[in-house]
Structures are given as C-alpha cells and as structure tokens.
Motif scaffolding. Sequence first.
Motif, PDB file in Angstrom:
ATOM      1  N   GLY A   1       3.065  10.751  -6.941  1.00 23.37           N
ATOM      2  CA  GLY A   1       4.049  11.368  -7.821  1.00 23.37           C
ATOM      3  C   GLY A   1       5.489  11.010  -7.542  1.00 23.37           C
ATOM      4  N   CYS A   2       5.746  10.073  -6.603  1.00 23.23           N
ATOM      5  CA  CYS A   2       7.126   9.662  -6.302  1.00 23.23           C
ATOM      6  C   CYS A   2       7.736   8.949  -7.508  1.00 23.23           C
ATOM      7  N   ASP A   3       9.007   9.225  -7.804  1.00 19.00           N
ATOM      8  CA  ASP A   3       9.657   8.542  -8.917  1.00 19.00           C
ATOM      9  C   ASP A   3      10.099   7.152  -8.490  1.00 19.00           C
ATOM     10  N   ILE A   4      10.213   6.267  -9.457  1.00 15.54           N
ATOM     11  CA  ILE A   4      10.482   4.851  -9.194  1.00 15.54           C
ATOM     12  C   ILE A   4      11.853   4.615  -8.558  1.00 15.54           C
ATOM     13  N   PHE A   5      12.845   5.434  -8.910  1.00 11.92           N
ATOM     14  CA  PHE A   5      14.193   5.271  -8.343  1.00 11.92           C
ATOM     15  C   PHE A   5      14.187   5.569  -6.848  1.00 11.92           C
ATOM     16  N   SER A   6      13.558   6.687  -6.470  1.00 10.53           N
ATOM     17  CA  SER A   6      13.495   7.065  -5.053  1.00 10.53           C
ATOM     18  C   SER A   6      12.718   6.029  -4.250  1.00 10.53           C
TER      19      SER A   6
ATOM     20  N   ILE B   1      15.978  -2.501  -9.069  1.00  8.24           N
ATOM     21  CA  ILE B   1      14.853  -1.601  -9.344  1.00  8.24           C
ATOM     22  C   ILE B   1      13.722  -2.323 -10.086  1.00  8.24           C
ATOM     23  N   LYS B   2      14.029  -3.458 -10.731  1.00  9.28           N
ATOM     24  CA  LYS B   2      13.001  -4.232 -11.422  1.00  9.28           C
ATOM     25  C   LYS B   2      11.939  -4.725 -10.447  1.00  9.28           C
ATOM     26  N   THR B   3      12.363  -4.979  -9.203  1.00 13.54           N
ATOM     27  CA  THR B   3      11.419  -5.421  -8.181  1.00 13.54           C
ATOM     28  C   THR B   3      10.381  -4.339  -7.905  1.00 13.54           C
ATOM     29  N   THR B   4      10.814  -3.091  -7.970  1.00 18.97           N
ATOM     30  CA  THR B   4       9.934  -1.963  -7.666  1.00 18.97           C
ATOM     31  C   THR B   4       8.952  -1.679  -8.794  1.00 18.97           C
ATOM     32  N   THR B   5       9.355  -1.996 -10.017  1.00 14.02           N
ATOM     33  CA  THR B   5       8.527  -1.631 -11.173  1.00 14.02           C
ATOM     34  C   THR B   5       7.172  -2.341 -11.197  1.00 14.02           C
ATOM     35  N   ILE B   6       7.012  -3.429 -10.444  1.00 18.27           N
ATOM     36  CA  ILE B   6       5.718  -4.123 -10.430  1.00 18.27           C
ATOM     37  C   ILE B   6       4.621  -3.219  -9.879  1.00 18.27           C
ATOM     38  N   TYR B   7       5.011  -2.263  -9.024  1.00 21.77           N
ATOM     39  CA  TYR B   7       4.017  -1.361  -8.446  1.00 21.77           C
ATOM     40  C   TYR B   7       3.479  -0.366  -9.470  1.00 21.77           C
ATOM     41  N   LEU B   8       4.209  -0.180 -10.564  1.00 20.79           N
ATOM     42  CA  LEU B   8       3.720   0.694 -11.631  1.00 20.79           C
ATOM     43  C   LEU B   8       2.441   0.135 -12.236  1.00 20.79           C
ATOM     44  N   SER B   9       2.361  -1.191 -12.287  1.00 20.70           N
ATOM     45  CA  SER B   9       1.169  -1.844 -12.852  1.00 20.70           C
ATOM     46  C   SER B   9       0.032  -1.912 -11.854  1.00 20.70           C
ATOM     47  N   ALA B  10       0.355  -1.722 -10.580  1.00 14.59           N
ATOM     48  CA  ALA B  10      -0.658  -1.875  -9.532  1.00 14.59           C
ATOM     49  C   ALA B  10      -1.442  -0.598  -9.267  1.00 14.59           C
ATOM     50  N   THR B  11      -1.008   0.504  -9.830  1.00 17.95           N
ATOM     51  CA  THR B  11      -1.690   1.756  -9.563  1.00 17.95           C
ATOM     52  C   THR B  11      -2.240   2.385 -10.833  1.00 17.95           C
ATOM     53  N   ALA B  12      -3.545   2.343 -10.956  1.00 16.71           N
ATOM     54  CA  ALA B  12      -4.205   2.899 -12.138  1.00 16.71           C
ATOM     55  C   ALA B  12      -4.026   4.403 -12.219  1.00 16.71           C
TER      56      ALA B  12
ATOM     57  N   SER C   1      12.386   2.869  -4.932  1.00 14.82           N
ATOM     58  CA  SER C   1      13.217   1.669  -4.831  1.00 14.82           C
ATOM     59  C   SER C   1      14.195   1.775  -3.668  1.00 14.82           C
ATOM     60  N   LYS C   2      14.786   2.957  -3.493  1.00 16.79           N
ATOM     61  CA  LYS C   2      15.727   3.175  -2.392  1.00 16.79           C
ATOM     62  C   LYS C   2      15.017   3.109  -1.046  1.00 16.79           C
ATOM     63  N   MET C   3      13.830   3.701  -0.962  1.00 19.03           N
ATOM     64  CA  MET C   3      13.082   3.689   0.300  1.00 19.03           C
ATOM     65  C   MET C   3      12.608   2.286   0.665  1.00 19.03           C
ATOM     66  N   MET C   4      12.260   1.497  -0.357  1.00 18.74           N
ATOM     67  CA  MET C   4      11.790   0.132  -0.113  1.00 18.74           C
ATOM     68  C   MET C   4      12.923  -0.829   0.233  1.00 18.74           C
ATOM     69  N   GLY C   5      14.148  -0.438  -0.105  1.00 21.40           N
ATOM     70  CA  GLY C   5      15.295  -1.308   0.163  1.00 21.40           C
ATOM     71  C   GLY C   5      15.435  -2.422  -0.838  1.00 21.40           C
ATOM     72  N   HIS C   6      14.968  -2.203  -2.080  1.00 13.90           N
ATOM     73  CA  HIS C   6      15.094  -3.209  -3.133  1.00 13.90           C
ATOM     74  C   HIS C   6      16.507  -3.192  -3.711  1.00 13.90           C
ATOM     75  N   SER C   7      17.091  -4.356  -3.885  1.00 13.32           N
ATOM     76  CA  SER C   7      18.434  -4.434  -4.464  1.00 13.32           C
ATOM     77  C   SER C   7      18.397  -4.255  -5.976  1.00 13.32           C
TER      78      SER C   7
ATOM     79  N   THR D   1       0.829  -1.199   0.000  1.00 14.34           N
ATOM     80  CA  THR D   1       0.000   0.000   0.000  1.00 14.34           C
ATOM     81  C   THR D   1       0.866   1.253   0.000  1.00 14.34           C
ATOM     82  N   PHE D   2       1.898   1.248   0.826  1.00 15.43           N
ATOM     83  CA  PHE D   2       2.838   2.377   0.869  1.00 15.43           C
ATOM     84  C   PHE D   2       3.415   2.651  -0.515  1.00 15.43           C
ATOM     85  N   ALA D   3       3.869   1.593  -1.182  1.00 16.22           N
ATOM     86  CA  ALA D   3       4.523   1.751  -2.484  1.00 16.22           C
ATOM     87  C   ALA D   3       3.574   2.320  -3.540  1.00 16.22           C
TER      88      ALA D   3
END
Length: 297
Positions: free
Chosen positions: A256-261, A271-282, A263-269, A247-249
């Motif tokens: 409006g948060c960018d994907i790179f920032s 960035i591909k792991t973070t990109t899945i959230y792009l599909s989760a938010t309409a 990814s750093k906040m989530m602690g993902h090693s 939910t946070f992601a």
Amino acid sequence: MQLAILLEDFCHESTYIRGVSKNTIRRYRQNISYFITATDSQTIQKVNEQVVKKFFLHGRIEKQWKTSSYRTYYMTLVVFFRWCIKQGHLEQNPMEDFQLPILEKSLPKKLKKQEALLLLEYAYNYPYTQSYLKYRNHAIFSTFLFAGLRKSELLHLKLSDVDLENLTLFVRQGKGNKDRIIPISYTLAQSLNRYLLARKKSRKTCPEFFTSSNRNGGFTASGLKIITKQIKTASKLDFTIHKLRHTFATLMLEGGCDIFSLSKMMGHSDIKTTTIYLSATAEHLRSQVTKHPLNRK
C-alpha cells in the motif's frame, strides 16, 4: 595526442571539477579503455565516425550487446568526445549523428513474499562457523529487503548512519551523490539490534556498520559475493543483490505504499524510474482495478 593520456585528464577533471562519483569514473575508464583496445585507436587523430560506427556494430553483432550495454558505451563516449572538442583535440563529435536504440521495457525481476521470507530464514539458520556471522548476515539481507539499499550504499553505511532509536538509516552520497534518509521498520530494527550486540561482543570498533568477521574493518564487496553465493546454494533461490532491491520496491507497493514515498526511499532522481514497479506487482494493479466505479453496487 595519445588517447590514454586524454582519458586520464578527462577522469581527473571529472573527479575534481565535476564531482563525478567513483563508480562513474570506473565506468569511464573501463569503457574508453575497451574502445581504445577494440579499435586500436592509440591517438585521438585516428578517431572518426567510421571507426566509432564499426566499434558499435562489432559490439552489437559479435559481442551481442544488449541495448542497455550499447547505451552505456554510447553515453560514456559521447561525453568523452564532447570533452575532447572542448579541449581542442577534436573538431567535431564522431557520434553527432548516432541514434540511441529504444531501451527494452522489461519488468524488474523480484522474489515473491514467501521466497523473501525463506531467504531470511536461511540467512539466519545457515551453519556458520561462528554466531557473529548469523546475526551479521541476517541483518545484511534484512537491510536489502526492508530498506531497498543498493550494494554500494550498504557497504558504505557507517555506524553513525543507523539510528535505531528514531528508526532511520542515513544514506550518504548514494547514486548521483545524493544523501537521503530511509525510515526503517521494527522488524528490521530488531535484526540490526541483534547484530549490534554481536558486533560489540566481537569487539568491532571500526566506523563501518557492517564489518568483516576476521578483522576490525568494513565488510567488502567480495565478502558480500561469498555470502550471497552461500545462501543462494543453500536456499536454491535465484537472486542477486539488485533483485532484492526490486523485491523491496514491489513488496512496498503491494503493502500500500504510495509511489512518491517509494521514489524517495529508493533514491530515484526521477519518479518515472519508480513507476516501472507498478507494472511488476499484480497485487497492486488488482487493488487499483477494484476502484472502478462500475464495481460498486
């Protein structure tokens, strides 16, 4: 050679030589112990390709493992057998010709914005037996929703890790044994500050940030499970702690948060792991599609 003895040696070396995390060691023990029991392979000499293949077929057919469970057992056993080869207990890896099934790409489950706000409202207004619980529990769920911490990261948070003056959280040795700093909002800082005042009033002096209500010690996983069940029942919201991280992601991206920032906040090693959230938010996708040049008059 007894597999149980090899497992202990493997976990010992993984802990003190490779520096593997406690959670990974726990997974090693659980998965390999289950393999020993399920296949009745007490010694390494009984392990071969047919035994391992039968184990995975049983898991998929009888136990109805999801692809993620299959992959978890696969990664554990392949690393263990490689170690056995290196130690001279096996000549070749019985999983050498195994193929990993493709992981299903399902969207992460999350709460909507209004549901997240409702959760925080219930966490604050639940009829607790003492006021300390109101401030602590609201701060806990606020930290999950406003900072995206994992369960273990929140439970291991120290008092010295929270800097309200500079609005930061320091996560020590998160997943992958990585440290990271997370900026926090004023809204979260207010909730944490209310909790700290209640914590001081209750004379809690332990180093852990979140503490137990009935003792001067850190809050536990079992305690978190109890309050999660309480709030789920009261609010009728279907959520898990990991769902709050999702939910946070997604809310960050919608804001409006960018994907790179993120990814750093989530602690993902990766960035591909973070990109899945792009599909989760309409909402995020909708904001991006408006950038099509033909939309401009």
